[in-house]
Write a protein that holds these residues in place. Structure first.
Motif, PDB file in Angstrom:
ATOM      1  N   VAL A 261     114.542 -29.295  35.387  1.00  0.00           N
ATOM      2  CA  VAL A 261     115.475 -29.256  36.352  1.00  0.00           C
ATOM      3  C   VAL A 261     114.728 -29.281  37.788  1.00  0.00           C
ATOM      4  CG1 VAL A 261     117.428 -27.720  37.888  1.00  0.00           C
ATOM      5  CG2 VAL A 261     117.302 -28.255  35.103  1.00  0.00           C
ATOM      6  N   PHE A 262     113.775 -28.309  37.777  1.00  0.00           N
ATOM      7  CA  PHE A 262     112.939 -28.420  39.041  1.00  0.00           C
ATOM      8  C   PHE A 262     112.143 -29.815  39.335  1.00  0.00           C
ATOM      9  CE2 PHE A 262     108.773 -27.673  41.114  1.00  0.00           C
ATOM     10  CZ  PHE A 262     109.006 -26.859  42.183  1.00  0.00           C
ATOM     11  N   SER A 263     111.465 -30.494  38.342  1.00  0.00           N
ATOM     12  CA  SER A 263     111.054 -31.624  38.439  1.00  0.00           C
ATOM     13  C   SER A 263     112.031 -32.620  39.098  1.00  0.00           C
ATOM     14  CB  SER A 263     110.497 -32.148  37.295  1.00  0.00           C
ATOM     15  OG  SER A 263     109.327 -31.280  36.836  1.00  0.00           O
TER      16      SER A 263
ATOM     17  N   VAL B  89     118.971 -25.344  46.441  1.00  0.00           N
ATOM     18  CA  VAL B  89     119.354 -24.189  45.911  1.00  0.00           C
ATOM     19  C   VAL B  89     118.735 -24.416  44.400  1.00  0.00           C
ATOM     20  CG1 VAL B  89     121.221 -23.040  44.794  1.00  0.00           C
ATOM     21  CG2 VAL B  89     121.518 -24.106  46.974  1.00  0.00           C
ATOM     22  N   VAL B  90     118.668 -25.457  43.809  1.00  0.00           N
ATOM     23  CA  VAL B  90     118.414 -25.698  42.355  1.00  0.00           C
ATOM     24  C   VAL B  90     116.823 -25.391  42.344  1.00  0.00           C
ATOM     25  CG1 VAL B  90     117.631 -27.639  40.777  1.00  0.00           C
ATOM     26  CG2 VAL B  90     119.883 -27.410  41.567  1.00  0.00           C
ATOM     27  N   ILE B  91     115.982 -25.752  43.476  1.00  0.00           N
ATOM     28  CA  ILE B  91     114.499 -25.480  43.279  1.00  0.00           C
ATOM     29  C   ILE B  91     114.294 -24.075  43.442  1.00  0.00           C
ATOM     30  CG2 ILE B  91     112.451 -25.681  44.756  1.00  0.00           C
ATOM     31  CD1 ILE B  91     113.511 -28.571  45.411  1.00  0.00           C
ATOM     32  N   MET B  92     115.253 -23.359  44.052  1.00  0.00           N
ATOM     33  CA  MET B  92     114.834 -21.922  44.413  1.00  0.00           C
ATOM     34  C   MET B  92     115.153 -21.300  43.194  1.00  0.00           C
ATOM     35  SD  MET B  92     113.370 -21.493  47.175  1.00  0.00           S
ATOM     36  CE  MET B  92     113.320 -21.997  48.813  1.00  0.00           C
ATOM     37  N   GLN B  93     116.554 -21.547  42.644  1.00  0.00           N
ATOM     38  CA  GLN B  93     116.818 -21.005  41.134  1.00  0.00           C
ATOM     39  C   GLN B  93     115.933 -21.236  40.222  1.00  0.00           C
ATOM     40  OE1 GLN B  93     121.052 -21.735  41.014  1.00  0.00           O
ATOM     41  NE2 GLN B  93     121.696 -20.275  42.551  1.00  0.00           N
ATOM     42  N   ALA B  94     115.152 -22.276  39.991  1.00  0.00           N
ATOM     43  CA  ALA B  94     114.285 -22.729  38.961  1.00  0.00           C
ATOM     44  C   ALA B  94     113.258 -21.925  38.602  1.00  0.00           C
ATOM     45  CB  ALA B  94     114.258 -24.279  38.996  1.00  0.00           C
ATOM     46  N   LEU B  95     112.785 -21.401  39.662  1.00  0.00           N
ATOM     47  CA  LEU B  95     111.617 -20.447  39.563  1.00  0.00           C
ATOM     48  C   LEU B  95     112.086 -18.894  39.911  1.00  0.00           C
ATOM     49  CD1 LEU B  95     109.122 -22.771  41.554  1.00  0.00           C
ATOM     50  CD2 LEU B  95     109.602 -22.636  39.233  1.00  0.00           C
TER      51      LEU B  95
ATOM     52  N   ARG C   8     125.595 -31.560  39.767  1.00  0.00           N
ATOM     53  CA  ARG C   8     125.449 -32.883  38.967  1.00  0.00           C
ATOM     54  C   ARG C   8     126.283 -33.946  39.920  1.00  0.00           C
ATOM     55  NH1 ARG C   8     126.534 -32.259  33.860  1.00  0.00           N
ATOM     56  NH2 ARG C   8     124.441 -31.598  33.313  1.00  0.00           N
ATOM     57  N   ALA C   9     127.723 -33.871  39.869  1.00  0.00           N
ATOM     58  CA  ALA C   9     128.559 -34.475  40.117  1.00  0.00           C
ATOM     59  C   ALA C   9     128.222 -34.664  41.796  1.00  0.00           C
ATOM     60  CB  ALA C   9     129.870 -34.154  39.794  1.00  0.00           C
TER      61      ALA C   9
ATOM     62  N   ALA D  28     121.643 -37.388  37.762  1.00  0.00           N
ATOM     63  CA  ALA D  28     123.166 -37.426  36.585  1.00  0.00           C
ATOM     64  C   ALA D  28     122.225 -37.017  35.230  1.00  0.00           C
ATOM     65  CB  ALA D  28     123.321 -39.061  36.594  1.00  0.00           C
ATOM     66  N   LEU D  29     121.261 -37.238  34.987  1.00  0.00           N
ATOM     67  CA  LEU D  29     120.527 -36.921  33.603  1.00  0.00           C
ATOM     68  C   LEU D  29     120.058 -35.554  33.649  1.00  0.00           C
ATOM     69  CD1 LEU D  29     118.357 -40.364  32.691  1.00  0.00           C
ATOM     70  CD2 LEU D  29     120.742 -39.162  31.896  1.00  0.00           C
ATOM     71  N   PHE D  30     119.481 -34.967  34.547  1.00  0.00           N
ATOM     72  CA  PHE D  30     118.606 -33.792  34.665  1.00  0.00           C
ATOM     73  C   PHE D  30     119.141 -32.591  35.379  1.00  0.00           C
ATOM     74  CE2 PHE D  30     115.704 -37.169  33.861  1.00  0.00           C
ATOM     75  CZ  PHE D  30     115.160 -36.821  32.335  1.00  0.00           C
ATOM     76  N   LEU D  31     120.163 -32.817  36.425  1.00  0.00           N
ATOM     77  CA  LEU D  31     120.527 -31.623  37.208  1.00  0.00           C
ATOM     78  C   LEU D  31     121.507 -30.687  36.482  1.00  0.00           C
ATOM     79  CD1 LEU D  31     120.282 -32.505  41.128  1.00  0.00           C
ATOM     80  CD2 LEU D  31     118.653 -31.551  39.621  1.00  0.00           C
ATOM     81  N   PRO D  32     121.807 -29.569  36.518  1.00  0.00           N
ATOM     82  CA  PRO D  32     122.890 -28.887  36.138  1.00  0.00           C
ATOM     83  C   PRO D  32     124.182 -29.228  36.561  1.00  0.00           C
ATOM     84  CG  PRO D  32     121.689 -27.577  37.566  1.00  0.00           C
ATOM     85  CD  PRO D  32     120.769 -28.639  37.507  1.00  0.00           C
ATOM     86  N   GLY D  33     125.369 -28.805  36.009  1.00  0.00           N
ATOM     87  CA  GLY D  33     126.790 -29.099  36.371  1.00  0.00           C
ATOM     88  C   GLY D  33     127.350 -28.098  37.228  1.00  0.00           C
TER      89      GLY D  33
END
Length: 535
Positions: free
Chosen positions: A285-287, A399-405, A350-351, A511-516
């Motif tokens: 997700v981070f990548s 937000v995703v980057i911060m929450q992934a670590l 993701r959407a 679409a493939l890797f980020l969370p919903g």
């Protein structure tokens, strides 16, 4: 750089921040925003000045398209390469000292850039400015974290981040006003009085702080990353300049850059104090979020580069008018970025990001249909759509980057995000600029047969070079204007289509890797909001 988060207080009644500092915290924030403003403002001002700088002397420097790309990328690459080490140095020796030093270097670089006598000098002095900027940006946020209590930090960082949006918005207009009344160097010289004011206020108001347990700097990693990126970008730009990516000099530079960057990754994996912790990227997700940030700025910087020549060289707008035309792009980001979370809450990360990337791809593809008399309101709608798309990508991915670590890695995540933005922008200018250059040269070449050999090579470098030669030839040169416009429009269409493909690739990644749907809000009030604006 690890940003120091305040530890839980055993005695809540006692504030962590000294009372004298607490009383002037908002004034300190104003000084930090002023420092940040000049770093961001300079790049957005330059966007409208590149056409003027490419004009032959005495109006400009007569810079070729490849030299213009380097004038932008010398700043971007040095900034990206030094960002981590600059943050760590601030932690070690004191953030105020690093801020003051960074501002001094930036101011000196700006004054020298304003007086550049050649494109080569401009490129070198822009790199010097980047050294100063790299020390300013991370230190501003680190100081902010040390002058506000936790409950006020989200609001303060929101104001800080808003300053970036303001700089992006006013930069092109400021640049246009300066170019309408002064010479091209004024877009750099304007930084000097702002730097002097910021220095005086900072000495007076800003307290010093440092990390009691600072990390170690990574000089080998910094050198490998900068050298690798410079070799890679040089090869790409040279290929566009020659309109031949199979040339041995081009291939050897690109291959050497990739080898050095591979060595950088290997070194970072084995180092006990890496600039970039490669293990972060084991998190898919981070990548994915980092990849999308890179792709967005790749496309955006490439489009900004060719759109200036479209509006000024083909359409005949002044620098100020061009700056005003870019306002919808900045306005849309300022309007939608704070509201993007509402969309995420409703339909998920993701959407939201997939739709936003598709909007960006469509906006880029629209440039492939533009011609010399396309109604200008269509360009404004496209710019607004691009800004809205970017806002709905950058906020959720931050937000995703911060929450992934883990939370204690938030500073590193923020610095990584900034670094990948810069690298993405540098590669976007290099790759899409080279595609533009190669396509233009191929389109104009057969129209230059009547020119002397020396002039033929010069005229084929860019639309500005062709128009410059045409102006020198007088009535005879007027026959070159229409072919130059046609060749540029064709090159722009090809380049825009390439940018759209990059945006579509980003849509596939998210679409493939980020969370919903977003995860549940964390227990600590304001923490998620803080995460969304830090990077």
């Amino acid at each position: 750089m690890e940003l120091p988060y305040p530890r839980a207080m055993t005695t809540p009644a006692v504030p962590r921040i000294p009372e004298a500092v607490h009383r002037r915290r908002w004034a300190i924030l104003g000084v930090l925003m002023l420092s940040l403003l000049i770093v961001v403002l300079d790049n957005s001002i330059l966007n409208v000045a590149i056409k003027t700088i490419s004009t032959p002397a005495p109006t400009g420097l007569g810079a070729t398209q490849s030299e213009l790309e380097w004038a932008i990328n010398s700043y971007t690459l040095v900034f990206a390469g030094l960002l981590f080490s600059a943050g760590l140095l601030g932690d070690r020796v004191g953030r105020k000292k690093v801020l003051l030093g960074g501002l001094v270097v930036f101011g000196i670089g700006s004054a020298l850039a304003a007086e550049s006598g050649s494109p080569a000098q401009l490129i070198a002095f822009r790199a010097l400015m980047a050294v100063g900027a790299a020390f300013v940006m991370p230190a501003t946020l680190a100081v902010l974290m040390n002058v506000f209590e936790r409950e006020e930090q989200p609001k303060a960082i929101g104001v800080w981040a808003g300053g970036v949006g303001i700089a992006i918005a006013i930069g092109p207009i400021t640049g246009g006003l300066l170019l309408d009344h002064f010479w091209w160097g004024s877009v750099f010289l304007v930084n000097v009085p702002i730097v002097l004011l910021a220095l005086a206020l900072m000495i007076w108001l800003v307290p010093d702080s440092r990390d009691p347990s600072p990390g170690r700097t990574d000089p080998v990693g910094v050198v490998l990353s900068v050298v690798g990126l410079v070799l890679l970008v040089y090869g790409i730009i040279k290929g566009g300049e020659l309109a031949d990516f199979t040339d041995p000099a081009v291939l050897s530079s690109i291959v050497a850059g990739l080898v050095v960057l591979t060595a950088f990754v290997v070194f970072e994996k084995r180092s006990d104090h890496p600039s970039i912790d490669i293990t972060y990227f084991k998190n898919k997700v981070f990548s994915a979020a980092m990849a999308v940030i890179t792709l967005v700025f790749f496309a955006l910087m490439g489009v900004t580069f060719f759109s200036v020549f479209y509006t000024q060289s083909v359409r005949g707008y002044s620098p100020l008018q061009t700056g005003l035309l870019m306002l919808p792009l900045a306005a849309a980001q300022m309007i939608f970025a704070p509201r993007a979370r509402l969309v995420v809450d409703r339909i998920g990360i993701r959407a939201t990001t997939t739709i936003a990337m598709l909007v960006l791809a469509a906006s880029l593809l629209a440039f492939a249909a533009f011609d010399a008399d396309t109604p200008i309101w269509i360009l404004e709608v496209v710019f607004f759509a691009m800004g809205a798309g970017m806002a709905h990508v950058m906020t959720p991915t931050s937000v995703v980057i911060m929450q992934a670590l883990p939370r204690e890695k938030a500073g590193s995540a923020s610095a990584l995000s900034n670094t990948f933005r810069q690298v993405g922008g540098a590669l976007g200018i290099a790759v899409l600029g080279s595609v533009l250059s190669a396509a233009y040269r191929n389109g104009i070449e057969d129209k230059l047969g009547a020119l002397p050999a020396g002039l033929r090579d010069t005229a084929g470098e860019s639309i500005e070079a062709t128009l410059g030669v045409a102006a020198k030839l007088g009535d005879q040169g007027k026959t070159l204007v229409t072919p130059a416009n046609d060749a540029f429009l064709h090159a722009m269409h090809v380049t825009a289509a390439g940018g759209a493909v990059v945006a579509l690739a980003g849509a596939v990644v998210v679409a493939l890797f980020l969370p919903g749907k977003p995860k549940a809000v964390r227990k600590e009030a304001g923490e998620e909001e803080l995460a969304s604006v830090e990077s």
